[in-house]
Design an enzyme around this catalytic site. Sequence first.
Site, PDB file in Angstrom:
ATOM      1  N   LEU A  53      21.078  -6.278 -10.909  1.00  0.00           N
ATOM      2  CA  LEU A  53      22.420  -6.475 -10.351  1.00  0.00           C
ATOM      3  C   LEU A  53      23.472  -5.654 -11.087  1.00  0.00           C
ATOM      4  O   LEU A  53      24.432  -5.188 -10.491  1.00  0.00           O
ATOM      5  CB  LEU A  53      22.807  -7.956 -10.403  1.00  0.00           C
ATOM      6  N   ASP A 188      38.178 -13.692 -20.975  1.00  0.00           N
ATOM      7  CA  ASP A 188      37.763 -12.454 -20.300  1.00  0.00           C
ATOM      8  C   ASP A 188      38.014 -12.549 -18.794  1.00  0.00           C
ATOM      9  O   ASP A 188      37.138 -12.235 -17.978  1.00  0.00           O
ATOM     10  CB  ASP A 188      36.286 -12.162 -20.577  1.00  0.00           C
TER      11      ASP A 188
END
Length: 493
Positions: A53, A188
Amino acid sequence: MNIFCTRPGCPRPDNVFADLNEITSLKTAQQKYCTACGMPLILDGRYLPERLLGKGGFGAAFLACDRRSPTLRKCVVKQFQPANDLTLSQLETAQKLFEREAVVLDRLGNQHPQIPNLLAYFPLECSGWNSSVNQQFFYIVQDYIDGQDLEAELADQGRFSENKVREVLEEILNVLQFVHDQDVIHRDIKPSNIMRDRQGRLYLLDFGAVKQVTQQQGSRLGTSTGIFSMGYAPPEQMRGHNVFPSTDLYALAVTCIVLLTGKDCQELYDSHKGRWNWKNQTQVSNSLAYILDKMLQPTPSDRFASAELVLKALNPPPSPPPIPPLPKLKIQPISPISVQPKTSIQIQTFAPAPSPSPAPSPPPAPPAVSTPPAPPASFQTINLLKAAAFTGFEITLLRIAVNGLLGGSFPLLVLILGGTFGGLVFAQYRRWIETKEQIVLALFSLGLVIFIPLFGQGIPFSAVIIFPVLAALGGVAAAALFRLIYLILYRFL
């Protein structure tokens, strides 16, 4: 069936096993190994990676299926893959971050529907490729969100409208409110870490950089480890200082202006002036611009302190509805009484003739609340005390002057002093003499009287100064006593 090798640097990671196409063989097959590098392919005995991915700074993510699930449920397998140029200290820090993500997902994922669930966390040790030294890998398995992250959505569909950004802001704020209530800071937030599934629900991903707010005693509270995404992290995080819930709010605001403008965050920040220039790149309402600007403040204390406060600013409470008017009163006409010529009296009711509706009478006025009358303006305390001091000062100067010029004739003294006293009181009552005039007259009178004793009976100079001042103070004391008596009588009578 195709199984993808997860060893970093494998020359031919795609492996095909025809025997696994049959469901019974798939669920009972023994371990399979990469035909190129010998890496075990069935992870933890149940997860079969299908394709890569993506890769990040410390790992890679693979789409996999769970052969222990009746429907071969899709999942995401994340492998810890640190770069080779890391120091031992950096490697330990990165591994702790990876382990921390597993702990946080295990703690939060099952409690909030917009955070992926943790399915497994395990190590894998295997022989090295072209080496006799064994290698160790760490894996996290979590729910697979079938959709697209906001970074890819921005690239495909273009910049977001204000309404679309408001939806993103509200959904992620609700997730952050839950996360912060668990004493966790994500650290984040960025478009690539927000995923939208095919039903439109948003998910917050990648908890690898999370920070626990509560630390053990003696450690620095909420200190940053230096892991952040450039452009999205606020100044305190980039400097390695303490991080706060408002640290995530700053990064979420940067995410919103990137989605609104379609520009990279580095293009929107003026590093020379130390401010964000984004409002000239899009059109938003003043309310949303104010909220985002407050979230983007460089100092944490100048931002919103919590996600809850931002949500309240986005959805202020509605103003109370207006008070409905009082119902109009309708006057029912009284039926007339007619007297027949007979001896008996009959009461007949006649319907009123059609006519325009009578004008409504105004609603009755509310009963007046009795309040005690206010004291007269002439008895204001400050004005009364000034008048008393001025009058006492002037009368005493006049007494000294008359005594010096006329030799102290008592009848004449009483006449002059009494008339002057009455005149001063009347002039001050009518506001002819106020503060400015009082000061001018007092100074003029004092200067005039100082020279009179030189030609009279030689009254000492000190007496000319001291006695009027004492008289002024006595007047103030008498006026204050009068005022006190007046207020007591006014309250009880």
